[in-house]
Write a protein that holds these residues in place. Structure first.
Motif, PDB file in Angstrom:
ATOM      1  N   SER A  20       1.001  -1.347  -0.351  1.00 53.42           N
ATOM      2  CA  SER A  20      -0.206  -0.304   0.058  1.00 53.42           C
ATOM      3  C   SER A  20       0.791   1.264   0.155  1.00 53.42           C
ATOM      4  O   SER A  20       0.761   1.897  -0.330  1.00 53.42           O
ATOM      5  CB  SER A  20      -1.077  -0.019   1.173  1.00 53.42           C
ATOM      6  N   CYS A  59      -8.326  -3.420   3.078  1.00 53.27           N
ATOM      7  CA  CYS A  59      -8.760  -2.380   2.228  1.00 53.27           C
ATOM      8  C   CYS A  59      -8.461  -1.683   3.893  1.00 53.27           C
ATOM      9  O   CYS A  59      -8.371   0.114   2.943  1.00 53.27           O
ATOM     10  CB  CYS A  59      -9.803  -2.681   2.197  1.00 53.27           C
ATOM     11  N   PHE A  86      -4.604   0.055   3.059  1.00 52.39           N
ATOM     12  CA  PHE A  86      -4.575   0.923   2.177  1.00 52.39           C
ATOM     13  C   PHE A  86      -5.091   1.730   2.225  1.00 52.39           C
ATOM     14  O   PHE A  86      -4.626   2.970   2.086  1.00 52.39           O
ATOM     15  CB  PHE A  86      -5.200  -0.011   0.885  1.00 52.39           C
ATOM     16  N   SER A 128      -1.897  -9.583  -0.730  1.00 59.84           N
ATOM     17  CA  SER A 128      -1.359  -8.356  -0.684  1.00 59.84           C
ATOM     18  C   SER A 128      -0.965  -7.837  -2.432  1.00 59.84           C
ATOM     19  O   SER A 128      -0.557  -6.947  -2.375  1.00 59.84           O
ATOM     20  CB  SER A 128      -0.167  -7.812   0.497  1.00 59.84           C
TER      21      SER A 128
END
Length: 161
Positions: free
Chosen positions: A37, A62, A65, A131
Motif C-alpha cells: 500500500s 482495505c 490501504f 497483498s
C-alpha cells in the motif's frame, strides 16, 4: 477510459477458530499489506470509489490501504457479491457499475482475482499473491463494455522485501 485496481486480501491467519468470513490477518499479512500500500501510494492513484468483500481479511487489508494512501472512508462500499472465489460474481459486479465512475479499487479474493487479472489484462499472472495488486486500464466508456484491457501495474509484496 475505465481503470480497475484489484487487490487480493493480505495473508490471513488460520490460528483462530472462526468462520472463513471472520478470519483475521496474520502478522505477515499486516506487514505485506503495509509494504504494497505504501508503494502504491507513490503513484497518486485517486479512485472515485472503493469496493470490498465483507470478509474480515479483505476489509482489514482495505482499511490499511486507505489509511496508508490517505483515502477518505466515504469512498468505501462493502458488497457481499465480492465475497467470491471464482470470479463470475465480481465480473458481474464490475459490469454493473455506474458509468460515471472511471477509477475504482476492489478488495477481494483468489482465485477470482487471478482469473480476472488474466482475462481482463494483457499480462500472464500465474497467481496473484496475498497483498498483490493489479491495475488494468480499459479503452471504453461503459463498464458493461469492459473485456480486454492493458495491465498497467502489478505489485507483489516480495518486490519490496
Amino acid at each position: 477510459m475505465k481503470t480497475i485496481v484489484l487487490i487480493r486480501h493480505a495473508k490471513s491467519s488460520w490460528d483462530h477458530d472462526v468462520s472463513d468470513l471472520n478470519r483475521p490477518l496474520s502478522k505477515r499479512g499486516f506487514t505485506d499489506a503495509n509494504l504494497v500500500s505504501k508503494a502504491f501510494g507513490a503513484y497518486n492513484f485517486n479512485p472515485e470509489a472503493i469496493f470490498c468483500s465483507p470478509a474480515n481479511r479483505a476489509l482489514t487489508t482495505c482499511q490499511l490501504f486507505m489509511d496508508n494512501i490517505g483515502l477518505e472512508k466515504k469512498l468505501l462500499t462493502i458488497d457481499h457479491e465480492l465475497y467470491d472465489f471464482g470470479g463470475n460474481q465480481v465480473r458481474r459486479f464490475i459490469k454493473s457499475l455506474d458509468d460515471d465512475l472511471d477509477k475504482i479499487m476492489i478488495f477481494g479474493h483468489n482465485h477470482a482475482f487471478t482469473s480476472l487479472a488474466n482475462s481482463f489484462g494483457d499480462a500472464d499472472i500465474d497467481n496473484l499473491p496475498t497483498s498483490g495488486l493489479v491495475m488494468i486500464e480499459f479503452n471504453v466508456n461503459q463498464w458493461q463494455e469492459v473485456s480486454q484491457g492493458e495491465t498497467k501495474m502489478i505489485l507483489k509484496p516480495k518486490d519490496f522485501k
